[in-house]
Design an enzyme around this catalytic site. Structure first.
Site, PDB file in Angstrom:
ATOM      1  N   HIS A  18       9.449  67.032  15.146  1.00 45.81           N
ATOM      2  CA  HIS A  18       8.480  66.685  16.200  1.00 45.81           C
ATOM      3  C   HIS A  18       8.983  67.169  17.555  1.00 45.81           C
ATOM      4  O   HIS A  18       8.233  67.765  18.343  1.00 45.81           O
ATOM      5  CB  HIS A  18       8.279  65.160  16.278  1.00 45.81           C
ATOM      6  CG  HIS A  18       7.697  64.546  15.060  1.00 45.81           C
ATOM      7  ND1 HIS A  18       8.263  63.449  14.445  1.00 45.81           N
ATOM      8  CD2 HIS A  18       6.601  64.857  14.330  1.00 45.81           C
ATOM      9  CE1 HIS A  18       7.535  63.102  13.398  1.00 45.81           C
ATOM     10  NE2 HIS A  18       6.517  63.946  13.303  1.00 45.81           N
ATOM     11  N   LYS A  42      -2.597  48.948   9.275  1.00 40.24           N
ATOM     12  CA  LYS A  42      -1.534  49.673   8.593  1.00 40.24           C
ATOM     13  C   LYS A  42      -0.184  49.132   9.051  1.00 40.24           C
ATOM     14  O   LYS A  42       0.035  48.918  10.239  1.00 40.24           O
ATOM     15  CB  LYS A  42      -1.643  51.167   8.930  1.00 40.24           C
ATOM     16  CG  LYS A  42      -0.694  52.032   8.165  1.00 40.24           C
ATOM     17  CD  LYS A  42      -0.928  53.497   8.523  1.00 40.24           C
ATOM     18  CE  LYS A  42       0.075  54.390   7.822  1.00 40.24           C
ATOM     19  NZ  LYS A  42      -0.062  55.773   8.221  1.00 40.24           N
ATOM     20  N   ARG A  91       4.285  72.418   8.538  1.00 38.00           N
ATOM     21  CA  ARG A  91       5.494  72.660   7.754  1.00 38.00           C
ATOM     22  C   ARG A  91       5.191  73.500   6.518  1.00 38.00           C
ATOM     23  O   ARG A  91       5.979  74.352   6.132  1.00 38.00           O
ATOM     24  CB  ARG A  91       6.142  71.342   7.325  1.00 38.00           C
ATOM     25  CG  ARG A  91       6.707  70.536   8.482  1.00 38.00           C
ATOM     26  CD  ARG A  91       7.281  69.189   8.053  1.00 38.00           C
ATOM     27  NE  ARG A  91       6.275  68.374   7.385  1.00 38.00           N
ATOM     28  CZ  ARG A  91       6.346  67.960   6.117  1.00 38.00           C
ATOM     29  NH1 ARG A  91       7.382  68.224   5.384  1.00 38.00           N
ATOM     30  NH2 ARG A  91       5.367  67.252   5.587  1.00 38.00           N
ATOM     31  N   SER A 129       8.831  62.297   8.529  1.00 35.70           N
ATOM     32  CA  SER A 129       9.114  60.898   8.867  1.00 35.70           C
ATOM     33  C   SER A 129       9.291  60.017   7.644  1.00 35.70           C
ATOM     34  O   SER A 129      10.146  59.125   7.637  1.00 35.70           O
ATOM     35  CB  SER A 129       8.010  60.339   9.765  1.00 35.70           C
ATOM     36  OG  SER A 129       8.036  60.955  11.018  1.00 35.70           O
TER      37      SER A 129
END
Length: 160
Positions: A18, A42, A91, A129
């Protein structure tokens, strides 16, 4: 017109990948707003304020970077801060397909917005992450995957 980009994500946690995307984007924009999105339905691993603080620490002294939080549609946040661009890192080809669909929907919802994709650096391709969080959860050393200047001792898993 000021070139403002938002870089949305949950950043749970913020990784070297990031950081690289933001730093490489800075010459392209007048301002990059890192938008930490959150969803009350969430469960996050790291508290929102910790994530915000870590990102602010990484970019301390960089006047072109702001860190904000938002709940709701990314395009609504973009409108509220007069952003012209959404910045996204890619990615893999799977990332591209997913991000392309989101970018096309965002364009339908907010025709003035453009999504800018930056490929991650090859050495950051496997860093995400979820994997970094899993390393931390299981007591591994994830320091090589988080930005320098952040103390791994701060990365205790608190649940919001």
């Amino acid at each position: 017109m000021e070139r403002i980009a938002i870089f949305p994500g949950s950043f749970d946690p913020f990784t070297i990948g990031h950081e690289s995307v933001v730093r490489r984007a800075l010459p392209m924009f007048d301002k990059v707003i890192i938008m930490i999105g959150f969803n009350t339905n969430k469960r996050s691993f790291f508290p929102l304020e910790k994530r915000k603080g870590w990102i602010a620490k990484v970019f301390k002294g960089e006047s072109k970077v702001e860190v904000r939080t938002h709940e709701g549609l990314t395009v609504d946040f973009a409108r509220s801060v007069n952003a012209n661009y959404i910045l996204r890192g890619l990615r893999t080809s799977a990332d591209f397909e997913y991000e392309r669909a989101i970018a096309q929907m965002n364009k339908k919802l907010f025709p003035e917005i453009e999504t800018v994709f930056l490929l991650t650096m090859p050495e950051h391709t496997p860093v995400n992450s979820s994997i970094v969080r899993d390393i931390i959860l299981h007591g591994g050393d994830a320091s090589m995957f988080i930005p320098s200047g952040l103390d791994m001792a701060e990365f205790t898993l608190d649940h919001e």
